[in-house]
Design a protein around this motif. Structure first.
Motif, PDB file in Angstrom:
ATOM      1  N   SER A  59       0.821  -1.215   0.000  1.00  0.00           N
ATOM      2  CA  SER A  59       0.000   0.000   0.000  1.00  0.00           C
ATOM      3  C   SER A  59       0.855   1.266   0.000  1.00  0.00           C
ATOM      4  O   SER A  59       0.361   2.348  -0.283  1.00  0.00           O
ATOM      5  CB  SER A  59      -0.944   0.007   1.203  1.00  0.00           C
ATOM      6  OG  SER A  59      -0.206   0.104   2.412  1.00  0.00           O
ATOM      7  N   GLN A  60       2.145   1.146   0.278  1.00  0.00           N
ATOM      8  CA  GLN A  60       3.031   2.319   0.296  1.00  0.00           C
ATOM      9  C   GLN A  60       3.580   2.678  -1.083  1.00  0.00           C
ATOM     10  O   GLN A  60       4.229   3.705  -1.245  1.00  0.00           O
ATOM     11  CB  GLN A  60       4.189   2.080   1.258  1.00  0.00           C
ATOM     12  CG  GLN A  60       5.153   1.002   0.795  1.00  0.00           C
ATOM     13  CD  GLN A  60       6.287   0.769   1.761  1.00  0.00           C
ATOM     14  OE1 GLN A  60       6.634   1.634   2.541  1.00  0.00           O
ATOM     15  NE2 GLN A  60       6.871  -0.422   1.696  1.00  0.00           N
ATOM     16  N   TYR A  61       3.315   1.865  -2.094  1.00  0.00           N
ATOM     17  CA  TYR A  61       3.864   2.097  -3.430  1.00  0.00           C
ATOM     18  C   TYR A  61       2.844   2.779  -4.337  1.00  0.00           C
ATOM     19  O   TYR A  61       1.769   2.234  -4.594  1.00  0.00           O
ATOM     20  CB  TYR A  61       4.327   0.775  -4.053  1.00  0.00           C
ATOM     21  CG  TYR A  61       5.362   0.058  -3.226  1.00  0.00           C
ATOM     22  CD1 TYR A  61       6.525   0.699  -2.823  1.00  0.00           C
ATOM     23  CD2 TYR A  61       5.186  -1.267  -2.853  1.00  0.00           C
ATOM     24  CE1 TYR A  61       7.479   0.049  -2.060  1.00  0.00           C
ATOM     25  CE2 TYR A  61       6.137  -1.929  -2.099  1.00  0.00           C
ATOM     26  CZ  TYR A  61       7.278  -1.265  -1.706  1.00  0.00           C
ATOM     27  OH  TYR A  61       8.226  -1.922  -0.952  1.00  0.00           O
ATOM     28  N   HIS A  62       3.232   3.959  -4.820  1.00  0.00           N
ATOM     29  CA  HIS A  62       2.354   4.744  -5.698  1.00  0.00           C
ATOM     30  C   HIS A  62       3.052   5.193  -6.981  1.00  0.00           C
ATOM     31  O   HIS A  62       2.389   5.515  -7.957  1.00  0.00           O
ATOM     32  CB  HIS A  62       1.847   5.997  -4.972  1.00  0.00           C
ATOM     33  CG  HIS A  62       1.059   5.689  -3.744  1.00  0.00           C
ATOM     34  ND1 HIS A  62      -0.273   5.382  -3.778  1.00  0.00           N
ATOM     35  CD2 HIS A  62       1.423   5.602  -2.442  1.00  0.00           C
ATOM     36  CE1 HIS A  62      -0.706   5.139  -2.547  1.00  0.00           C
ATOM     37  NE2 HIS A  62       0.308   5.254  -1.719  1.00  0.00           N
ATOM     38  N   SER A  63       4.373   5.244  -6.962  1.00  0.00           N
ATOM     39  CA  SER A  63       5.106   5.803  -8.098  1.00  0.00           C
ATOM     40  C   SER A  63       6.285   4.918  -8.475  1.00  0.00           C
ATOM     41  O   SER A  63       6.716   4.067  -7.699  1.00  0.00           O
ATOM     42  CB  SER A  63       5.596   7.210  -7.755  1.00  0.00           C
ATOM     43  OG  SER A  63       6.473   7.169  -6.644  1.00  0.00           O
TER      44      SER A  63
ATOM     45  N   TYR B  26       0.031   3.200 -11.194  1.00  0.00           N
ATOM     46  CA  TYR B  26       1.314   3.780 -10.782  1.00  0.00           C
ATOM     47  C   TYR B  26       1.645   4.994 -11.638  1.00  0.00           C
ATOM     48  O   TYR B  26       1.388   5.014 -12.842  1.00  0.00           O
ATOM     49  CB  TYR B  26       2.430   2.735 -10.886  1.00  0.00           C
ATOM     50  CG  TYR B  26       2.306   1.655  -9.853  1.00  0.00           C
ATOM     51  CD1 TYR B  26       2.863   1.797  -8.595  1.00  0.00           C
ATOM     52  CD2 TYR B  26       1.608   0.487 -10.121  1.00  0.00           C
ATOM     53  CE1 TYR B  26       2.734   0.805  -7.630  1.00  0.00           C
ATOM     54  CE2 TYR B  26       1.474  -0.512  -9.168  1.00  0.00           C
ATOM     55  CZ  TYR B  26       2.046  -0.331  -7.924  1.00  0.00           C
ATOM     56  OH  TYR B  26       1.908  -1.313  -6.983  1.00  0.00           O
TER      57      TYR B  26
ATOM     58  N   ASP C  93       8.720   5.580  -5.465  1.00  0.00           N
ATOM     59  CA  ASP C  93       8.704   4.526  -4.447  1.00  0.00           C
ATOM     60  C   ASP C  93       9.398   3.272  -4.993  1.00  0.00           C
ATOM     61  O   ASP C  93      10.080   2.566  -4.259  1.00  0.00           O
ATOM     62  CB  ASP C  93       7.266   4.155  -4.075  1.00  0.00           C
ATOM     63  CG  ASP C  93       6.453   5.347  -3.616  1.00  0.00           C
ATOM     64  OD1 ASP C  93       6.992   6.171  -2.857  1.00  0.00           O
ATOM     65  OD2 ASP C  93       5.283   5.457  -4.043  1.00  0.00           O
TER      66      ASP C  93
ATOM     67  N   ALA D 161      -1.621   0.263  -7.476  1.00  0.00           N
ATOM     68  CA  ALA D 161      -0.905   1.261  -6.691  1.00  0.00           C
ATOM     69  C   ALA D 161      -1.662   1.560  -5.397  1.00  0.00           C
ATOM     70  O   ALA D 161      -2.883   1.711  -5.401  1.00  0.00           O
ATOM     71  CB  ALA D 161      -0.725   2.536  -7.502  1.00  0.00           C
ATOM     72  N   GLY D 162      -0.925   1.605  -4.291  1.00  0.00           N
ATOM     73  CA  GLY D 162      -1.497   1.975  -3.008  1.00  0.00           C
ATOM     74  C   GLY D 162      -2.410   0.943  -2.374  1.00  0.00           C
ATOM     75  O   GLY D 162      -3.217   1.277  -1.510  1.00  0.00           O
ATOM     76  N   SER D 163      -2.302  -0.329  -2.765  1.00  0.00           N
ATOM     77  CA  SER D 163      -3.210  -1.342  -2.236  1.00  0.00           C
ATOM     78  C   SER D 163      -2.463  -2.617  -1.853  1.00  0.00           C
ATOM     79  O   SER D 163      -1.515  -3.021  -2.511  1.00  0.00           O
ATOM     80  CB  SER D 163      -4.266  -1.689  -3.287  1.00  0.00           C
ATOM     81  OG  SER D 163      -5.073  -2.748  -2.841  1.00  0.00           O
TER      82      SER D 163
END
Length: 178
Positions: free
Chosen positions: A32-36, A73, A80, A168-170
């Protein structure tokens, strides 16, 4: 005798199956901390490639960018995740030396030779801060015509990304466990 026939048939079906994506997913991470992400490839930064070679790398990178965008993403300078790819290929020759004469006339049947390219496409995602491998996927390739290379690579990239289960973010997996 029947068991042997079934084993031969089973073996033939397995050899005709498309190559399987080999993957690694780090289950210890919080997805969940990965977005980019930022896409890198050491070979594509080499300016000694011909224009055709650079266009080839551009196609690969566009396929990766499309798959990352489809999962939500965003490309960023301080990401990230670091996305990296590698392609290893070689040209191989396959010769069929069957001098089989079913009628017993003893005439010479010339061998048939076929050239093809085989290789591996590897894509990996690494956590930029922790420097840990997040996910890695690879697929073996084999194609015979130059025109097939572009299509084969794009299909391979899409198949590899099908094995990455997170948006992304999950932390919720989109793909069930095998």
């Amino acid at each position: 005798m029947r068991l042997t026939n079934w084993l031969v048939i089973l073996f033939l079906f397995q050899t005709c199956a498309p190559p399987k994506v080999v993957k690694f997913l780090n289950s210890e991470l919080d997805y969940s901390q990965y977005h980019s992400y930022r896409l890198i490839n050491y070979k594509s930064d080499d300016k000694s490639f011909a224009a055709e070679g650079m266009a080839f790398y551009d196609e690969i990178e566009n396929g990766i960018k499309q798959n990352m965008a489809a999962k939500g993403y965003q490309a960023a300078d301080r990401p990230d995740l670091i996305a990296r790819y590698e392609i290893v290929s070689t040209t191989a020759t396959e010769t069929d030396n069957r001098n089989y004469d079913p009628y017993g006339y003893n005439y010479y049947i010339p061998p048939t030779t076929k050239k093809y390219t085989q290789g591996i496409v590897l894509i990996e995602l690494r956590d930029r801060k922790q420097k840990k491998l997040v996910w890695q996927g690879s697929l073996d390739l084999k194609y015979t015509m130059k025109g097939e290379a572009k299509l084969t690579l794009l299909e391979a990239i899409n198949r590899i990304f099908e094995s990455y289960p997170y948006e992304a973010g999950s932390n919720d997996k989109l793909i069930p466990e095998e």
